[in-house]
Design an enzyme around this catalytic site. Sequence first.
Site, PDB file in Angstrom:
ATOM      1  N   LEU A  21      84.317  48.430   1.662  1.00 11.84           N
ATOM      2  CA  LEU A  21      85.265  48.474   0.551  1.00 11.84           C
ATOM      3  C   LEU A  21      86.670  48.810   1.031  1.00 11.84           C
ATOM      4  CD1 LEU A  21      83.042  50.306  -2.098  1.00 11.84           C
ATOM      5  CD2 LEU A  21      83.574  47.863  -1.937  1.00 11.84           C
ATOM      6  N   ARG A  69      88.082  64.343  10.182  1.00 10.99           N
ATOM      7  CA  ARG A  69      87.632  65.734  10.288  1.00 10.99           C
ATOM      8  C   ARG A  69      88.560  66.560  11.173  1.00 10.99           C
ATOM      9  NH1 ARG A  69      81.693  63.975  12.211  1.00 10.99           N
ATOM     10  NH2 ARG A  69      83.066  62.797  13.586  1.00 10.99           N
ATOM     11  N   PHE A  99      73.543  59.695   3.649  1.00  7.49           N
ATOM     12  CA  PHE A  99      72.168  59.263   3.928  1.00  7.49           C
ATOM     13  C   PHE A  99      71.245  59.874   2.895  1.00  7.49           C
ATOM     14  CE2 PHE A  99      73.078  62.792   6.993  1.00  7.49           C
ATOM     15  CZ  PHE A  99      72.241  63.769   6.465  1.00  7.49           C
ATOM     16  N   TYR A 149      77.901  59.701  -9.373  1.00  8.86           N
ATOM     17  CA  TYR A 149      77.132  60.946  -9.260  1.00  8.86           C
ATOM     18  C   TYR A 149      77.992  62.143  -8.855  1.00  8.86           C
ATOM     19  CZ  TYR A 149      76.265  59.926  -4.185  1.00  8.86           C
ATOM     20  OH  TYR A 149      76.379  59.657  -2.855  1.00  8.86           O
ATOM     21  N   LYS A 164      81.727  64.867  -3.070  1.00 10.31           N
ATOM     22  CA  LYS A 164      82.506  63.988  -3.974  1.00 10.31           C
ATOM     23  C   LYS A 164      82.961  64.781  -5.208  1.00 10.31           C
ATOM     24  CE  LYS A 164      81.810  59.801  -1.902  1.00 10.31           C
ATOM     25  NZ  LYS A 164      82.862  58.921  -1.396  1.00 10.31           N
TER      26      LYS A 164
HETATM   27  C1  HXC Z   1      68.625  63.422   7.777  1.00  9.96           C
HETATM   28  C2  HXC Z   1      70.361  63.133   9.252  1.00  9.96           C
HETATM   29  C3  HXC Z   1      70.376  61.726   8.993  1.00  9.96           C
HETATM   30  C4  HXC Z   1      69.415  61.216   8.071  1.00  9.96           C
HETATM   31  C5  HXC Z   1      71.923  62.172  10.435  1.00  9.96           C
HETATM   32  N1  HXC Z   1      71.336  63.347  10.140  1.00  9.96           N
HETATM   33  N2  HXC Z   1      71.352  61.165   9.750  1.00  9.96           N
HETATM   34  N3  HXC Z   1      69.490  63.970   8.655  1.00  9.96           N
HETATM   35  N4  HXC Z   1      68.569  62.103   7.488  1.00  9.96           N
HETATM   36  N5  HXC Z   1      69.375  59.912   7.770  1.00  9.96           N
HETATM   37  C6  HXC Z   1      71.625  64.653  10.719  1.00  9.96           C
HETATM   38  C7  HXC Z   1      71.289  64.646  12.196  1.00  9.96           C
HETATM   39  O1  HXC Z   1      69.904  64.878  12.400  1.00  9.96           O
HETATM   40  C8  HXC Z   1      72.149  65.806  12.714  1.00  9.96           C
HETATM   41  O2  HXC Z   1      71.568  67.060  12.450  1.00  9.96           O
HETATM   42  C9  HXC Z   1      73.375  65.715  11.828  1.00  9.96           C
HETATM   43  O3  HXC Z   1      73.017  64.942  10.675  1.00  9.96           O
HETATM   44  C10 HXC Z   1      74.523  65.024  12.529  1.00  9.96           C
HETATM   45  O4  HXC Z   1      74.082  63.759  12.983  1.00  9.96           O
HETATM   46  P1  HXC Z   1      75.048  62.783  13.795  1.00  9.96           P
HETATM   47  O5  HXC Z   1      74.349  61.504  14.012  1.00  9.96           O
HETATM   48  O6  HXC Z   1      75.576  63.523  15.001  1.00  9.96           O
HETATM   49  O7  HXC Z   1      76.244  62.661  12.745  1.00  9.96           O
HETATM   50  P2  HXC Z   1      77.557  61.842  12.817  1.00  9.96           P
HETATM   51  O8  HXC Z   1      77.693  61.087  14.116  1.00  9.96           O
HETATM   52  O9  HXC Z   1      78.622  62.755  12.396  1.00  9.96           O
HETATM   53  O10 HXC Z   1      77.276  60.708  11.699  1.00  9.96           O
HETATM   54  C11 HXC Z   1      77.469  60.916  10.363  1.00  9.96           C
HETATM   55  C12 HXC Z   1      76.529  60.041   9.541  1.00  9.96           C
HETATM   56  C13 HXC Z   1      76.617  58.585   9.987  1.00  9.96           C
HETATM   57  C14 HXC Z   1      76.882  60.205   8.066  1.00  9.96           C
HETATM   58  C15 HXC Z   1      75.123  60.577   9.765  1.00  9.96           C
HETATM   59  O11 HXC Z   1      75.652  57.826   9.304  1.00  9.96           O
HETATM   60  C16 HXC Z   1      77.987  57.972   9.751  1.00  9.96           C
HETATM   61  O12 HXC Z   1      78.922  58.228  10.496  1.00  9.96           O
HETATM   62  N6  HXC Z   1      78.119  57.187   8.679  1.00  9.96           N
HETATM   63  C17 HXC Z   1      79.390  56.558   8.269  1.00  9.96           C
HETATM   64  C18 HXC Z   1      79.116  55.352   7.430  1.00  9.96           C
HETATM   65  C19 HXC Z   1      78.331  55.640   6.164  1.00  9.96           C
HETATM   66  O13 HXC Z   1      77.464  56.549   6.110  1.00  9.96           O
HETATM   67  N7  HXC Z   1      78.612  54.846   5.149  1.00  9.96           N
HETATM   68  C20 HXC Z   1      77.910  54.965   3.889  1.00  9.96           C
HETATM   69  C21 HXC Z   1      78.847  55.369   2.821  1.00  9.96           C
HETATM   70  S1  HXC Z   1      78.096  54.835   1.340  1.00  9.96           S
HETATM   71  P3  HXC Z   1      70.663  67.863  13.564  1.00  9.96           P
HETATM   72  O14 HXC Z   1      70.368  69.171  12.932  1.00  9.96           O
HETATM   73  O15 HXC Z   1      69.432  67.014  13.769  1.00  9.96           O
HETATM   74  O16 HXC Z   1      71.484  67.971  14.796  1.00  9.96           O
HETATM   75  C22 HXC Z   1      78.331  55.887   0.126  1.00  9.96           C
HETATM   76  C23 HXC Z   1      77.850  55.334  -1.191  1.00  9.96           C
HETATM   77  C24 HXC Z   1      77.745  56.363  -2.249  1.00  9.96           C
HETATM   78  O17 HXC Z   1      78.837  56.965   0.279  1.00  9.96           O
HETATM   79  C25 HXC Z   1      77.323  55.900  -3.639  1.00  9.96           C
HETATM   80  C26 HXC Z   1      76.395  54.775  -3.854  1.00  9.96           C
HETATM   81  C27 HXC Z   1      76.180  54.420  -5.314  1.00  9.96           C
HETATM   82  P1  NAP Z   2      81.295  51.917   4.891  1.00  8.16           P
HETATM   83  O1  NAP Z   2      81.680  50.506   5.224  1.00  8.16           O
HETATM   84  O2  NAP Z   2      80.235  52.578   5.718  1.00  8.16           O
HETATM   85  O3  NAP Z   2      82.608  52.790   4.907  1.00  8.16           O
HETATM   86  C1  NAP Z   2      82.723  54.064   5.423  1.00  8.16           C
HETATM   87  C2  NAP Z   2      83.916  54.088   6.356  1.00  8.16           C
HETATM   88  O4  NAP Z   2      84.241  55.438   6.660  1.00  8.16           O
HETATM   89  C3  NAP Z   2      83.687  53.375   7.681  1.00  8.16           C
HETATM   90  O5  NAP Z   2      84.718  52.431   7.868  1.00  8.16           O
HETATM   91  C4  NAP Z   2      83.783  54.479   8.726  1.00  8.16           C
HETATM   92  O6  NAP Z   2      84.426  53.972   9.904  1.00  8.16           O
HETATM   93  C5  NAP Z   2      84.649  55.487   8.006  1.00  8.16           C
HETATM   94  N1  NAP Z   2      84.447  56.857   8.498  1.00  8.16           N
HETATM   95  C6  NAP Z   2      83.277  57.550   8.528  1.00  8.16           C
HETATM   96  N2  NAP Z   2      83.473  58.747   9.088  1.00  8.16           N
HETATM   97  C7  NAP Z   2      84.796  58.818   9.386  1.00  8.16           C
HETATM   98  C8  NAP Z   2      85.614  59.810   9.997  1.00  8.16           C
HETATM   99  N3  NAP Z   2      85.097  60.992  10.400  1.00  8.16           N
HETATM  100  N4  NAP Z   2      86.934  59.568  10.151  1.00  8.16           N
HETATM  101  C9  NAP Z   2      87.460  58.386   9.745  1.00  8.16           C
HETATM  102  N5  NAP Z   2      86.744  57.411   9.173  1.00  8.16           N
HETATM  103  C10 NAP Z   2      85.422  57.621   9.004  1.00  8.16           C
HETATM  104  O7  NAP Z   2      80.784  52.014   3.389  1.00  8.16           O
HETATM  105  P2  NAP Z   2      81.436  51.544   1.998  1.00  8.16           P
HETATM  106  O8  NAP Z   2      80.306  51.185   1.133  1.00  8.16           O
HETATM  107  O9  NAP Z   2      82.538  50.571   2.215  1.00  8.16           O
HETATM  108  O10 NAP Z   2      82.026  52.923   1.440  1.00  8.16           O
HETATM  109  C11 NAP Z   2      83.412  53.111   1.228  1.00  8.16           C
HETATM  110  C12 NAP Z   2      83.620  54.201   0.190  1.00  8.16           C
HETATM  111  O11 NAP Z   2      83.080  53.788  -1.057  1.00  8.16           O
HETATM  112  C13 NAP Z   2      82.945  55.528   0.504  1.00  8.16           C
HETATM  113  O12 NAP Z   2      83.767  56.590   0.068  1.00  8.16           O
HETATM  114  C14 NAP Z   2      81.704  55.493  -0.331  1.00  8.16           C
HETATM  115  O13 NAP Z   2      81.202  56.786  -0.641  1.00  8.16           O
HETATM  116  C15 NAP Z   2      82.247  54.800  -1.559  1.00  8.16           C
HETATM  117  N6  NAP Z   2      81.240  54.185  -2.402  1.00  8.16           N
HETATM  118  C16 NAP Z   2      80.586  53.074  -1.995  1.00  8.16           C
HETATM  119  C17 NAP Z   2      79.677  52.489  -2.846  1.00  8.16           C
HETATM  120  C18 NAP Z   2      78.955  51.229  -2.474  1.00  8.16           C
HETATM  121  O14 NAP Z   2      78.050  50.837  -3.205  1.00  8.16           O
HETATM  122  N7  NAP Z   2      79.320  50.545  -1.406  1.00  8.16           N
HETATM  123  C19 NAP Z   2      79.411  53.052  -4.094  1.00  8.16           C
HETATM  124  C20 NAP Z   2      80.081  54.205  -4.461  1.00  8.16           C
HETATM  125  C21 NAP Z   2      81.012  54.751  -3.612  1.00  8.16           C
HETATM  126  P3  NAP Z   2      84.151  54.575  11.377  1.00  8.16           P
HETATM  127  O15 NAP Z   2      82.674  54.701  11.512  1.00  8.16           O
HETATM  128  O16 NAP Z   2      84.798  53.563  12.277  1.00  8.16           O
HETATM  129  O17 NAP Z   2      84.866  55.889  11.437  1.00  8.16           O
END
Ligand code: HXC
Ligand code: NAP
Length: 285
Positions: A21, A69, A99, A149, A164
């Site tokens: 997004l 961060r 997650f 949520y 959030k």
């Molecule tokens: C349980 C988990 C886990 C999982 C990680 N951890 N994934 N625990 N279930 N699936 C735990 C690990 O075990 C570890 O704890 C700690 O979290 C840190 O893990 P790292 O892998 O070192 O974390 P990090 O590299 O900081 O990665 C953060 C992340 C990763 C959130 C886990 O997935 C990420 O960077 N995601 C960015 C993209 C993303 O998530 N996009 C989705 C947004 S969608 P321990 O204790 O084991 O060391 C969204 C939609 C909302 O928000 C609304 C929808 C309607």
């Molecule tokens: P996404 O593609 O996974 O977007 C998350 C982005 O955050 C990635 O580009 C990631 O890039 C960046 N990011 C994560 N950790 C970061 C950090 N520490 N510093 C800087 N950037 C970081 O997922 P998305 O669905 O587009 O989500 C975008 C936004 O929409 C989020 O706020 C999510 O909660 C919200 N949202 C999404 C949905 C949906 O259905 N898609 C619904 C409700 C709300 P890097 O890994 O390169 O850092």
Amino acid sequence: MFEQKLLENQVILVTGGGTGLGRSMAARFASLSAKVVILARNLERLEQTAAEIRKETGGEVLSLELDVRRPEMVDAALARVLREMGPVTGLVNNAAGNFLAATEDLSPRGFDAIIDIVLRGSFFMTQAVGRQMIDQRIRGSIVSILTPYAMTGSAFVVPSAMAKAGVLAMTRSLAVEWGTAYGIRLNAVAPGPFPTDGAWNALVPDGAVEEEVKKRIPLRRFGEHKELADLVAYLMSPSAGYINGDCITIDGGGWQKSGGDFNHLTDLDRGSLKKIFASMKARAK
Ligand code: HXC
Ligand code: NAP
């Protein structure tokens, strides 16, 4: 729907702008004449996205490596934007992590992983951008991407819901504090499900769940990226100059359907439902 120069003379930052997004919003802003900065951790992916957006829109796009961060990294990025693009007029707090987990199984580091990106990261970005807007006398716009949520809470995503909700509290607080003193507007947008690789990988276990989710939405479909991008473009524009401190939901009515005691009846076909209502009416006489 918009004039092509809607966002002319604006410099808009999108965190997490390399994917999903964030990418779609950045591209829309560029197509509406804004200068755009996309920031995230994966620089290679950002640069590729920036090149694609430049090609699609002919707009000016800067990509900067940033971990939200880390406040010192945020300050350095803001200083560079000021030098290379001029004062920031808009920020979208879009970066997030998420997650699914049973809350009793979450480790402290797992909790921190989400809170650090979403709650602390959005604060560091907002504070740094706000400081620059105040110094530069910019009456800017800050939009945070939440989810419905943030208001209702949700099982299995407790750190995300807490973070959030905290960003929503920040939005409402600063809408008053900075709105009054500096004319800076803060709003939030709460999207329902919009297909992205990031959200689907984190939250949708399989295709069957995807179909279930669609059924829970009155409009029976997921959101289209352009629909969200247009809403946020509007909030960034002077046309939205009187909107401050609000959270706009864009979810096809999904949130409302999760409430209302009789909403589940919409799952029956309308003909059968009307027969049931008629027999109840007859019985009541
Ligand atoms: C349980 C988990 C886990 C999982 C990680 N951890 N994934 N625990 N279930 N699936 C735990 C690990 O075990 C570890 O704890 C700690 O979290 C840190 O893990 P790292 O892998 O070192 O974390 P990090 O590299 O900081 O990665 C953060 C992340 C990763 C959130 C886990 O997935 C990420 O960077 N995601 C960015 C993209 C993303 O998530 N996009 C989705 C947004 S969608 P321990 O204790 O084991 O060391 C969204 C939609 C909302 O928000 C609304 C929808 C309607
Ligand atoms: P996404 O593609 O996974 O977007 C998350 C982005 O955050 C990635 O580009 C990631 O890039 C960046 N990011 C994560 N950790 C970061 C950090 N520490 N510093 C800087 N950037 C970081 O997922 P998305 O669905 O587009 O989500 C975008 C936004 O929409 C989020 O706020 C999510 O909660 C919200 N949202 C999404 C949905 C949906 O259905 N898609 C619904 C409700 C709300 P890097 O890994 O390169 O850092």
